[in-house]
Structures are given as structure tokens and as C-alpha cells.
Design an enzyme around this catalytic site. Structure first.
Site, PDB file in Angstrom:
ATOM      1  N   TYR A  51     -18.568  14.042   1.105  1.00 39.25           N
ATOM      2  CA  TYR A  51     -17.435  14.212   0.199  1.00 39.25           C
ATOM      3  C   TYR A  51     -17.665  15.354  -0.802  1.00 39.25           C
ATOM      4  O   TYR A  51     -18.637  15.334  -1.566  1.00 39.25           O
ATOM      5  CB  TYR A  51     -17.140  12.927  -0.577  1.00 39.25           C
ATOM      6  CG  TYR A  51     -16.898  11.699   0.274  1.00 39.25           C
ATOM      7  CD1 TYR A  51     -16.454  11.797   1.595  1.00 39.25           C
ATOM      8  CD2 TYR A  51     -17.096  10.427  -0.247  1.00 39.25           C
ATOM      9  CE1 TYR A  51     -16.228  10.667   2.368  1.00 39.25           C
ATOM     10  CE2 TYR A  51     -16.859   9.283   0.513  1.00 39.25           C
ATOM     11  CZ  TYR A  51     -16.441   9.412   1.824  1.00 39.25           C
ATOM     12  OH  TYR A  51     -16.223   8.286   2.584  1.00 39.25           O
ATOM     13  N   GLY A 202      -1.210   3.903   1.422  1.00 40.33           N
ATOM     14  CA  GLY A 202      -0.191   3.647   0.395  1.00 40.33           C
ATOM     15  C   GLY A 202       1.020   2.886   0.878  1.00 40.33           C
ATOM     16  O   GLY A 202       1.885   2.516   0.085  1.00 40.33           O
ATOM     17  N   LEU A 204       1.174  -0.097   1.894  1.00 37.29           N
ATOM     18  CA  LEU A 204       1.127  -1.499   1.479  1.00 37.29           C
ATOM     19  C   LEU A 204       0.903  -1.622  -0.029  1.00 37.29           C
ATOM     20  O   LEU A 204       0.121  -2.437  -0.502  1.00 37.29           O
ATOM     21  CB  LEU A 204       0.023  -2.230   2.252  1.00 37.29           C
ATOM     22  CG  LEU A 204       0.190  -2.241   3.768  1.00 37.29           C
ATOM     23  CD1 LEU A 204      -1.023  -2.855   4.454  1.00 37.29           C
ATOM     24  CD2 LEU A 204       1.460  -2.995   4.180  1.00 37.29           C
ATOM     25  N   THR A 205       1.624  -0.800  -0.792  1.00 44.65           N
ATOM     26  CA  THR A 205       1.520  -0.837  -2.255  1.00 44.65           C
ATOM     27  C   THR A 205       2.891  -1.128  -2.861  1.00 44.65           C
ATOM     28  O   THR A 205       3.859  -1.390  -2.144  1.00 44.65           O
ATOM     29  CB  THR A 205       0.996   0.508  -2.799  1.00 44.65           C
ATOM     30  OG1 THR A 205       1.954   1.544  -2.479  1.00 44.65           O
ATOM     31  CG2 THR A 205      -0.347   0.863  -2.199  1.00 44.65           C
ATOM     32  N   GLU A 206       2.936  -1.029  -4.189  1.00 53.78           N
ATOM     33  CA  GLU A 206       4.176  -1.383  -4.899  1.00 53.78           C
ATOM     34  C   GLU A 206       5.205  -0.252  -4.946  1.00 53.78           C
ATOM     35  O   GLU A 206       6.292  -0.444  -5.486  1.00 53.78           O
ATOM     36  CB  GLU A 206       3.858  -1.788  -6.353  1.00 53.78           C
ATOM     37  CG  GLU A 206       2.769  -2.838  -6.511  1.00 53.78           C
ATOM     38  CD  GLU A 206       2.916  -3.981  -5.527  1.00 53.78           C
ATOM     39  OE1 GLU A 206       3.968  -4.645  -5.538  1.00 53.78           O
ATOM     40  OE2 GLU A 206       1.988  -4.197  -4.732  1.00 53.78           O
ATOM     41  N   LYS A 207       4.857   0.904  -4.432  1.00 58.82           N
ATOM     42  CA  LYS A 207       5.811   2.021  -4.453  1.00 58.82           C
ATOM     43  C   LYS A 207       7.114   1.631  -3.766  1.00 58.82           C
ATOM     44  O   LYS A 207       7.104   0.858  -2.800  1.00 58.82           O
ATOM     45  CB  LYS A 207       5.228   3.220  -3.692  1.00 58.82           C
ATOM     46  CG  LYS A 207       4.332   4.118  -4.494  1.00 58.82           C
ATOM     47  CD  LYS A 207       3.999   5.335  -3.630  1.00 58.82           C
ATOM     48  CE  LYS A 207       2.923   6.181  -4.250  1.00 58.82           C
ATOM     49  NZ  LYS A 207       2.522   7.265  -3.339  1.00 58.82           N
TER      50      LYS A 207
END
Length: 305
Positions: A51, A202, A204-207
Site C-alpha cells: 500500500y 459501499g 451495503l451502506t447507508e448512502k
């Protein structure tokens, strides 16, 4: 934060760890994220020498040097940067692993690594040589335990049979259930799974759903078409009123006792807090878990059998 034993080792890691790849390269910001993660009860940090050309390890080392004993520190090896940094090549040789670990220790400002992981692997590798390298490092006290990061069934079976790995890192989420095929064997061998990508980039997020689907127009996600994704996300949003989408995602992975931890990444404090809160949510009932399994596809790996 609840903790689970990693394989049959003496490592007990928080059910939610911090995947450090998304920390970025700004030192102040990266250290603030790690500080907050530890404040939230996370004791497990996962980085890699790959990384940011090693800079990620350097930032993690700076953030934890004054409290190293509180942290279960994991890093990875096997991807060797070319001299001009234009790309990397795969090198799981004993010589390279033993040289690379010295550089990781220096960047991490520590004299030992809790979990050293092979960052990939193919069935064509000289696997016995790679295992010897890790076993030597254990004997020397440089690493406490080792594992692999792989999704390939044939590679996983080889290491389960031949080595003393304590963990296998695999991409695993409600939208990528392919690892489930191997869970019974992994469990039988007393090894743990570490779930990376539990929030499926993303999805499976709250967006809001429309924002989440924006980057998946025309290409979908794994075997899901864009239309299938939209339909599934709609159903998941209404699957269980007592859990948010992020809670459903993380608790789905943690429902399996073979999964020791999920390691979502976070590039903002808000995301980090959302992830740790989801990790603290109540476990799914069997009824909800069965419902989610009924809704989501159960695909299998086609290659590397």
C-alpha cells in the site's frame, strides 16, 4: 467491542478491524483515523507493504508506536515493487519474504508482527518454501502467527493441509457469498476467516440507493446486473427494521463463527464510527439470516479449483 479468537492462536481481535488501505497519505488525517478506531474499541489493524509503496505501514507505525502492546498488528508480503515503481511482481520466495519483513518492521517501528500474511498466492508457487519462510520467522520471534490472503480454493486447500496458518483473508459480503463453500473445511481445520470488502464497495451502506448505484451503471457488481442490484438493495432495505444496512452487512458476515473479524476500510471519521457502531449492533436472528441468504445469490468460484 466484542473480540474473537483468531484460529487457535493466542490472538483475540475485535470483531471489526480497520482495513488501513483507505487511510490515504496525509499523515495527520491517517493518524486521526487510527486514533479514533482505537478509541472506538478496535484493536486489530491490517496493512500491507504494497500500500502506497510502504507509506501506509509507516503511517500505521507512527500512530501506534506509543501503544504497540494494545494492538494486534497485521501486514502482508509477496508483492514486490519494480525498481521504477511502475508496477509489482509476485515473489513468495523465502529469500524475498525474509528481506521484506525487515523493511516492514522498520516502517512499522516494531520488532514483531502479530499476523504476517501472504498477499495472494497461486498453486504454481513453491508453497513449501513459502511456509518454511513463515515458520522460520515464527521461530525467530519476528512474527507471532501467519496467514494467507487468498480467494483461490486450490491454494487455500494446500495451506490448510500443509501449514500452520491461523487465518485466511477473503473478500466476503452479502453480495459475494462465494467463500461460504469453503467455510466448513476452514472451520474443521481450526482456522479463521477475515472478511475484507464486507460492505461491497459501499453498496451495503447507508448512502441513498441512487448514489450507490451510480458507479455500477452498465457493469453491475460481480454476477449481479445493475437491475438485479437495484432490486436486491430495495429488498435488503426492508429486510429487517431493527438493523441499518451497514449493520445487516457486517452482522451477516459475523453470524458465521468461522469469521473472526470484518475489516471495512474508512477514509473518513464518520464512516469509521458507522462501521464500529454496526459491529456493536445486536446479532442477526436465525430468521433474518435465513431471509438474507434467500435474497442474495450463492455463487461459486469457477477458477482455481
Amino acid at each position: 467491542m466484542r473480540k474473537r479468537q483468531l484460529g487457535q492462536s493466542d490472538l483475540y481481535i475485535s470483531e471489526v478491524g480497520l482495513g488501513c488501505m483507505s487511510l490515504g497519505t496525509d499523515e495527520k488525517h491517517a493518524i486521526s483515523l487510527i486514533d479514533e478506531a482505537i478509541e472506538q474499541g478496535i484493536n486489530y489493524l491490517d496493512t500491507a507493504d504494497l500500500y502506497d509503496f510502504g507509506q501506509n505501514e509507516t503511517l500505521v507505525g507512527k500512530a501506534i508506536k506509543h501503544r504497540r502492546h494494545e494492538i494486534i498488528l497485521a501486514t502482508k508480503v509477496g508483492n514486490r515493487w519494480k525498481e521504477d515503481k511502475s508496477g509489482w511482481m509476485w515473489d513468495p520466495s523465502k529469500t524475498y519474504i525474509k528481506e521484506a519483513v525487515k523493511q516492514s518492521l522498520k516502517r512499522l517501528q516494531t520488532d514483531y508482527i502479530d499476523l504476517y500474511q501472504l498477499h495472494g498466492g497461486t498453486i504454481e508457487d513453491h508453497i513449501d518454501e513459502t511456509i518454511d519462510a513463515f515458520e522460520d520467522l515464527k521461530q525467530e520471534g519476528i512474527i507471532r502467527h501467519y496467514g494467507i490472503s487468498s480467494i483461490r480454493p486450490n491454494v487455500i486447500k494446500e495451506y490448510l493441509e500443509k501449514s500452520n496458518i491461523v487465518s485466511i483473508m477473503m473478500q466476503y459480503s452479502l453480495l459475494d457469498r462465494r467463500p461460504e463453500e469453503q467455510f466448513s473445511l476452514i472451520r474443521e481445520k481450526g482456522v479463521s476467516v477475515i472478511a475484507r470488502g464486507p460492505l461491497a464497495k459501499g453498496l451495503l451502506t447507508e448512502k441513498p440507493r441512487s448514489l450507490k448505484l451510480d458507479k455500477f451503471h452498465s457493469k453491475g457488481y460481480l454476477s449481479y446486473t445493475e437491475n438485479e442490484l437495484e432490486a436486491l438493495l430495495s429488498e435488503l432495505e426492508n429486510a429487517d427494521s431493527s438493523h441499518t444496512m451497514t449493520e445487516l452487512a457486517l452482522q451477516y458476515c459475523l453470524h458465521q463463527d468461522v469469521v473472526a473479524a470484518v475489516i471495512p476500510g474508512a477514509s473518513k471519521i464518520e464512516q469509521l464510527i458507522e462501521n464500529t457502531s454496526a459491529g456493536l449492533a445486536k446479532p442477526l436472528t436465525e430468521q433474518v439470516y435465513d431471509k438474507l441468504q434467500h435474497l442474495a445469490k450463492l455463487d461459486q468460484y469457477k477458477q482455481h479449483r
